[in-house]
Design an enzyme around this catalytic site. Structure first.
Site, PDB file in Angstrom:
ATOM      1  N   GLU A  61       0.806  -1.218   0.000  1.00 36.25           N
ATOM      2  CA  GLU A  61       0.000   0.000   0.000  1.00 36.25           C
ATOM      3  C   GLU A  61       0.841   1.270   0.000  1.00 36.25           C
ATOM      4  OE1 GLU A  61      -3.123   0.357  -0.321  1.00 36.25           O
ATOM      5  OE2 GLU A  61      -3.900  -1.660  -0.055  1.00 36.25           O
ATOM      6  N   GLU A 107       7.050 -22.303   7.113  1.00 35.52           N
ATOM      7  CA  GLU A 107       7.379 -21.528   8.310  1.00 35.52           C
ATOM      8  C   GLU A 107       8.334 -22.255   9.241  1.00 35.52           C
ATOM      9  OE1 GLU A 107       4.257 -22.241  11.824  1.00 35.52           O
ATOM     10  OE2 GLU A 107       3.401 -21.133  10.138  1.00 35.52           O
TER      11      GLU A 107
END
Length: 310
Positions: free
Chosen positions: A89, A120
């Site tokens: 953004e 992960e």
């Protein structure tokens, strides 16, 4: 190995059972939603308790930006996705280069939409991912993990510390592994989730609030706003063109037609359009004034002696 992991999870606040929601499977829809809403209300208070740590992180990020460094988020699963979202953004909102705020997720971009099994669990992969973007001592590296024990993030922060980069942890459990590794630990503890272990709920919301603060406050501190207006937005579509016109109108009191003319003259540079509208400077003189002001529009306006607020 499984028993060890179970023992670790049992110690985490974010994995514990919520005594207030033990009967949620019996609730009608309206009461179920009210229960979710009631739990969500604790999130802003948890974030508020972390404001001193968030303040330290923002100040370090500003220093990094001013020295040519970057803000790098790295996480797995929902935590990683939230970091990528916040980073993505920044270019349209603040007209910064795409590489200035970086979001990295275990498993790579494919993991944004699809689970990547075991991604992960590999600390070496976290280290390698930071290496792949050329992380350096000038950067601020934020490891995001609700549990605070994700191996991928641990590996990344280990490498960041070796580089001499500023390290920040963002978790939702107190006294976590990565909190102990980081220069700055941000740990909004929101308590057990409405669904046990579903950390995309309150924990995810807390992370999003903190990430919003890190980028927005840092961008404001380096001159990306005038008053509370986004004067450095990238005018890349019709909606943003309309928003740019409205910002110029709000800042200067001019008409829509005048705002469009100023934006046309500055090739949609909102800061320059406002500066010219308020001061009457030529385009070249306005650019020079902004450069002298380090990109801070308010400073550039003040330099001319104009007082647009009264």
């Amino acid at each position: 190995m499984e028993q060890v992991l179970i023992s670790e999870l049992e110690k985490l606040v974010s994995e514990s059972r919520n005594p207030r929601t033990m009967q949620i499977d019996l609730l009608p829809t309206a009461e179920l939603l009210a229960a979710i809403n009631a739990e969500d209300r604790v999130v802003p208070e948890a974030v508020a308790r972390e404001l001193p740590a968030i303040t330290r992180a923002v100040d370090r990020i500003v220093e990094a930006f001013q020295a040519g460094g970057r803000l790098i988020y790295i996480g797995a699963g929902t935590s990683g996705r939230l970091g990528v979202l916040d980073a993505s953004e920044c270019p349209p909102t603040f007209s910064v280069p795409e590489g200035m705020v970086v979001g990295l997720i275990a498993g790579g971009d494919h993991a944004l939409r699809h689970p990547v099994e075991g991604a992960e669990d590999d600390p070496a992969a976290g280290r390698a991912m930071l290496q792949s973007v050329g992380a350096s001592a000038r950067d601020v590296i934020v490891g995001i993990a609700v549990s605070g024990r994700t191996p991928f993030v641990i590996g990344a922060l280990d490498h960041a510390r070796e580089l001499g980069a500023t390290t920040v942890s963002l978790t939702c459990n107190p006294n976590s592994t990565i909190a102990g590794m980081a220069d700055i630990a941000i740990s909004p503890v929101v308590g057990p989730e409405i669904l046990t272990g579903s950390t995309r709920m309150k924990s995810g919301t807390a992370q999003k609030l903190v990430l919003n603060m890190l980028t927005t406050a840092s961008m404001i501190r380096i001159g990306k706003s005038y008053q509370n207006l986004m004067v450095d937005l990238n005018v890349s579509n019709q909606k943003l063109h309309a928003r740019a016109s409205r910002i110029v109108m709000e800042a200067t009191g001019c008409t829509l037609e005048e705002a469009r003319a100023y934006l046309d003259a500055t090739e949609n540079d909102v800061k320059l359009a406002i500066l010219i509208a308020l001061t009457g400077l030529s385009l070249d003189d306005a650019r020079a004034a902004l450069a002298r002001a380090g990109g801070f529009l308010r400073r550039a306006i003040n330099e001319t002696g104009v007082n647009p607020e009264g």
